[in-house]
Write a protein that holds these residues in place. Structure first.
Motif, short mmCIF file in Angstrom:
data_model
loop_
_atom_site.label_atom_id
_atom_site.label_comp_id
_atom_site.label_asym_id
_atom_site.label_seq_id
_atom_site.Cartn_x
_atom_site.Cartn_y
_atom_site.Cartn_z
N SER A 54 61.04 73.35 -4.81
CA SER A 54 61.36 74.40 -3.83
C SER A 54 60.64 74.16 -2.49
O SER A 54 61.00 74.75 -1.48
N HIS A 55 59.63 73.27 -2.52
CA HIS A 55 58.90 72.99 -1.28
C HIS A 55 59.17 71.59 -0.73
O HIS A 55 58.47 71.11 0.14
N ILE A 56 60.24 70.96 -1.28
CA ILE A 56 60.72 69.70 -0.72
C ILE A 56 62.17 69.93 -0.29
O ILE A 56 63.05 70.11 -1.14
N ILE A 57 62.38 70.01 1.01
CA ILE A 57 63.74 70.25 1.51
C ILE A 57 64.35 68.90 1.86
O ILE A 57 63.95 68.27 2.84
N LYS A 58 65.31 68.48 1.01
CA LYS A 58 65.82 67.11 1.11
C LYS A 58 67.30 67.16 1.47
O LYS A 58 68.10 67.67 0.69
N ILE A 59 67.68 66.64 2.63
CA ILE A 59 69.09 66.73 3.05
C ILE A 59 69.58 65.37 3.57
O ILE A 59 68.99 64.80 4.49
N SER A 60 70.68 64.86 2.98
CA SER A 60 71.30 63.64 3.50
C SER A 60 72.46 64.03 4.40
O SER A 60 73.46 64.57 3.93
N LEU A 61 72.32 63.76 5.68
CA LEU A 61 73.33 64.25 6.63
C LEU A 61 74.58 63.39 6.66
O LEU A 61 75.58 63.77 7.25
N ASP A 62 74.54 62.22 5.99
CA ASP A 62 75.77 61.43 5.94
C ASP A 62 76.57 61.72 4.67
O ASP A 62 77.55 61.06 4.38
N ASP A 63 76.14 62.73 3.91
CA ASP A 63 76.85 63.13 2.70
C ASP A 63 77.93 64.16 3.09
O ASP A 63 77.64 65.14 3.76
N ASP A 64 79.17 63.92 2.63
CA ASP A 64 80.29 64.82 2.99
C ASP A 64 79.98 66.28 2.67
O ASP A 64 80.41 67.18 3.38
N GLU A 65 79.23 66.49 1.58
CA GLU A 65 78.92 67.87 1.18
C GLU A 65 78.15 68.62 2.25
O GLU A 65 78.15 69.85 2.28
N ASN A 66 77.47 67.88 3.12
CA ASN A 66 76.63 68.55 4.13
C ASN A 66 77.27 68.58 5.51
O ASN A 66 76.59 68.82 6.51
N GLU A 67 78.58 68.35 5.54
CA GLU A 67 79.26 68.26 6.82
C GLU A 67 79.07 69.51 7.69
O GLU A 67 78.89 69.42 8.90
N ASN A 86 54.09 80.78 2.85
CA ASN A 86 53.22 80.07 3.80
C ASN A 86 52.71 78.74 3.29
O ASN A 86 51.92 78.09 3.96
N ASP A 87 53.13 78.36 2.07
CA ASP A 87 52.70 77.06 1.57
C ASP A 87 53.37 75.94 2.38
O ASP A 87 54.33 76.17 3.10
N LEU A 88 52.87 74.71 2.19
CA LEU A 88 53.41 73.58 2.95
C LEU A 88 54.78 73.16 2.43
O LEU A 88 54.99 73.05 1.22
N TYR A 89 55.71 72.95 3.34
CA TYR A 89 57.04 72.43 3.00
C TYR A 89 57.20 71.02 3.56
O TYR A 89 56.82 70.76 4.71
N TYR A 90 57.76 70.13 2.74
CA TYR A 90 58.10 68.79 3.22
C TYR A 90 59.60 68.79 3.52
O TYR A 90 60.40 69.14 2.66
N VAL A 91 59.96 68.40 4.74
CA VAL A 91 61.37 68.34 5.11
C VAL A 91 61.77 66.87 5.24
O VAL A 91 61.19 66.14 6.05
N PRO A 113 54.01 76.17 11.43
CA PRO A 113 52.70 75.64 11.02
C PRO A 113 52.70 74.97 9.65
O PRO A 113 51.84 74.15 9.35
N ASN A 114 53.67 75.32 8.78
CA ASN A 114 53.59 74.84 7.39
C ASN A 114 54.72 73.87 7.03
O ASN A 114 55.25 73.89 5.94
N VAL A 115 55.08 73.01 8.02
CA VAL A 115 56.16 72.06 7.77
C VAL A 115 55.70 70.65 8.11
O VAL A 115 55.05 70.43 9.12
N ASP A 116 56.01 69.69 7.22
CA ASP A 116 55.73 68.28 7.48
C ASP A 116 57.08 67.55 7.45
O ASP A 116 57.80 67.63 6.46
N ILE A 117 57.42 66.87 8.53
CA ILE A 117 58.80 66.39 8.72
C ILE A 117 58.92 64.87 8.65
O ILE A 117 58.16 64.15 9.30
#
Length: 419
Positions: A54-67, A86-91, A113-117
């Motif tokens: 839940s704290h790893i936000i993983k998105i492939s923008l070349d995937d049709d599903e994410n158009e 407020n915990d750390l999220y990895y994007v 403040p709580n995002v690492d990209i």
């Protein structure tokens, strides 16, 4: 298989940059393993240290599903909706340049403040120029290359000699490994070059004349490691290919090929004068399989290919690499000063450290040894001087402190030039 190849050198670079307040931008030629590094290797590392999904936000923008996420503001809204504490999220965003106003999206996320990209992208123009200027230094680039020889050998069943031949013929694109026959490898690479890499460049830069860009790629491929410039190339086309291309057009084409990471330009550095020379430069291919595909697998001069492989290996190890020139002035019998110029194949810089490196395919005669050492002998500083040869020699240091080693020792040991 790809799964068995650890790309530790790059994974470590990402881990070293964790939570540094910058956007980590993973760049490199398409299909060289950027997504794999981010979505598998780095993701596994995060899971391994206890970060929950839940704290790893993983998105492939070349995937049709994410158009639908490519539309204005959609990506920002989507990511922000997933940040609920407020915990750390990895994007982790794959092929970020496809998103509308991706620079704005990343800038917005940087304010939290709580995002690492971490993002990947296949075009340096988009990424380096836009991002670096937009972020005023808030982007941190990690460049990835196709498999190096040592990475390739870690998944290769066979002798080093056979591996070398396969590697310098078919290159290091990870997907080439899964093609079984030589026939399949060749047709895969020719197809990729035309349908993925060149099409991309043609579409992105709205190139009208495909014949011209193909000709530029072919001539660069047949002259890797030769000194050249747009005017010289333009003249070659007129005389050899009977194809008129203005030098300005050639110059644009070269920058498109660099933006797409298909070729790399090495500038010339005058060792004595301590200055860069604006022209000519040398061009090397990022992947030798694509280079050979451009020539229909016809011209395989192993000595030029070896030089190209040394160049890529130095880049992989984090060096910035120039080609060198050493001026030697002597008085002749009449008392006139005669200037001779000798080449140093590579000057590799990292931090305060510098190495001078000659790629010498064969040094079988006294004469050839003299010739290869000539430029190195005329450099008067105390940095290390190295000659890399194709023969399987034992590493040795001569009375002038010049170290000779075999290409295999150089490539298979990460620290080979450092001791």
């Amino acid at each position: 298989t790809m799964e068995s190849i650890k790309r530790d050198i790059y994974l470590k670079r990402l881990i070293d940059r964790e939570q540094n307040g910058l956007v980590k931008i993973i760049t490199g030629i398409r299909r060289c393993g950027k997504s794999y590094l981010l979505n598998y290797l780095f993701y596994d590392y995060l899971k391994g240290k206890g970060i929950t999904d839940s704290h790893i936000i993983k998105i492939s923008l070349d995937d049709d599903e994410n158009e639908d996420l490519l539309l204005p503001k959609a990506l920002s809204r989507h990511i922000k909706s997933l940040i609920v504490d407020n915990d750390l999220y990895y994007v982790l965003l794959d092929e970020v340049q496809l998103a509308d106003n991706f620079v704005g999206v990343l800038n917005g996320l940087l304010k939290l403040p709580n995002v690492d990209i971490y993002v990947t992208g296949s075009n340096s123009k988009f990424l380096s120029t836009d991002i670096v200027t937009e972020f005023r230094g808030r982007g941190d680039e990690v460049r990835i290359l196709p498999l190096s020889f040592s990475e390739f050998m870690s998944a290769y069943n066979g002798t080093v000699a056979n591996g070398w031949k396969d590697y310098y013929t078919y290159g290091g694109l990870p997907l080439v490994l899964s093609q079984k026959s030589e026939e399949a490898k060749m047709s895969y690479l020719k197809g990729q070059l035309k349908n993925v890499y060149l099409n991309d460049i043609i579409d992105r830069n709205r190139i009208q004349n495909e014949e011209q860009i193909n000709a530029v790629v072919e001539i660069l491929a047949s002259s890797i490691g030769s000194l050249t410039n747009p005017l010289k190339l333009s003249n070659t086309f007129k005389s050899v290919a009977n194809l008129p291309i203005a030098d300005k057009t050639v110059s644009n084409f070269l920058s498109y090929l660099e933006d797409a990471f298909l070729v790399d330009k090495a500038k010339r550095y005058d060792v004595k004068g301590k200055k860069y020379l604006s022209t000519p430069s040398k061009y090397y291919f990022t992947d030798l399989g694509l280079r050979n595909a451009a020539l229909g697998f016809r011209q395989q001069e192993e000595n030029h290919i070896m030089e190209n492989i040394i160049y890529l290996e130095l880049l992989k190890r984090g060096f910035s690499v120039d080609v060198g020139i050493v001026e030697v002035a002597k008085r002749n019998e009449e008392g006139k000063v005669v200037r001779n110029y000798y080449e140093v194949d590579f000057i590799a810089n990292r931090g305060n450290n510098k190495f001078y490196i000659q790629s010498a395919f064969a040094m079988d005669t006294e004469e050839k040894q003299e010739q290869e050492k000539k430029s190195l002998m005329n450099i008067k500083d105390f940095f290390k001087k190295i000659i890399i040869v194709k023969d399987d020699i034992k590493r040795k240091r001569d009375e002038n402190g010049i170290v000779a080693m075999s290409i295999f020792d150089f490539l298979l040991d990460e620290k080979s030039i450092e001791y």
